[in-house]
Design an enzyme around this catalytic site. Sequence first.
Site, PDB file in Angstrom:
ATOM      1  N   TYR A  68       4.476   8.960  11.649  1.00 10.35           N
ATOM      2  CA  TYR A  68       2.975   7.516  11.345  1.00 10.35           C
ATOM      3  C   TYR A  68       3.662   7.378  10.281  1.00 10.35           C
ATOM      4  O   TYR A  68       3.934   6.254  10.116  1.00 10.35           O
ATOM      5  CB  TYR A  68       1.347   7.784  11.783  1.00 10.35           C
TER       6      TYR A  68
ATOM      7  N   GLN B 241       6.328   3.767   9.442  1.00 11.12           N
ATOM      8  CA  GLN B 241       4.504   2.906   8.671  1.00 11.12           C
ATOM      9  C   GLN B 241       5.621   1.066   8.874  1.00 11.12           C
ATOM     10  O   GLN B 241       5.446   0.824   8.739  1.00 11.12           O
ATOM     11  CB  GLN B 241       3.978   2.987   7.775  1.00 11.12           C
TER      12      GLN B 241
ATOM     13  N   HIS C 115       1.178   5.255   1.643  1.00 10.16           N
ATOM     14  CA  HIS C 115       0.552   6.406   2.366  1.00 10.16           C
ATOM     15  C   HIS C 115       1.253   7.307   1.958  1.00 10.16           C
ATOM     16  O   HIS C 115       2.731   7.275   0.922  1.00 10.16           O
ATOM     17  CB  HIS C 115       1.170   6.609   3.627  1.00 10.16           C
TER      18      HIS C 115
ATOM     19  N   HIS D 193       0.874  -1.167  -0.104  1.00 10.33           N
ATOM     20  CA  HIS D 193      -0.332  -0.168   0.258  1.00 10.33           C
ATOM     21  C   HIS D 193       1.175   1.129  -0.209  1.00 10.33           C
ATOM     22  O   HIS D 193       2.332   0.924   0.417  1.00 10.33           O
ATOM     23  CB  HIS D 193      -1.044   0.074   1.155  1.00 10.33           C
TER      24      HIS D 193
END
Length: 146
Positions: free
Chosen positions: A125, A129, A63, A61
């Site tokens: 964050y 990650q 971000h 994924h």
Amino acid sequence: MKDWRSQSHVKWDFKYHIVIVPKYRRRKFYGSLRVEIGKILRELCRQKDIELVKGNALPDHVHLLLSVPPKYSIAYTVGFLKGKSAIRINRDLGKVKGSLYGRAFWSRGYCVSTVGLDEAMIRQYIQNQEKHERDQERGLFYKLDD
């Protein structure tokens, strides 16, 4: 002090934390293309004057922390990024051509949240990650506020 941006009749500071996922979360497939996909997303953001504040491509994924001008809705922005990047990935990265189902690269949905006063926490964050996921795979838990 906030970094306010301006257009002809508006001053604004909109930031969104967006998570997009490749179709079927194909980890191995996506991991080999991380750098190229990052370049494509950065170029598409530049085309629409969207600031890519922070981004991190993980094996399954992506971000993104985006500063989106008020003339674009977030649905339009994510649709543009996912749609145009899927076309470019299929067209430009030759090894992608027979391995996708229906030439779609991204899954249909996405996750979005607004970023207000907690921008520093969101930046941290996104930065941590990848380490967080490695620790979870090993059975360790990582807390952002430590």
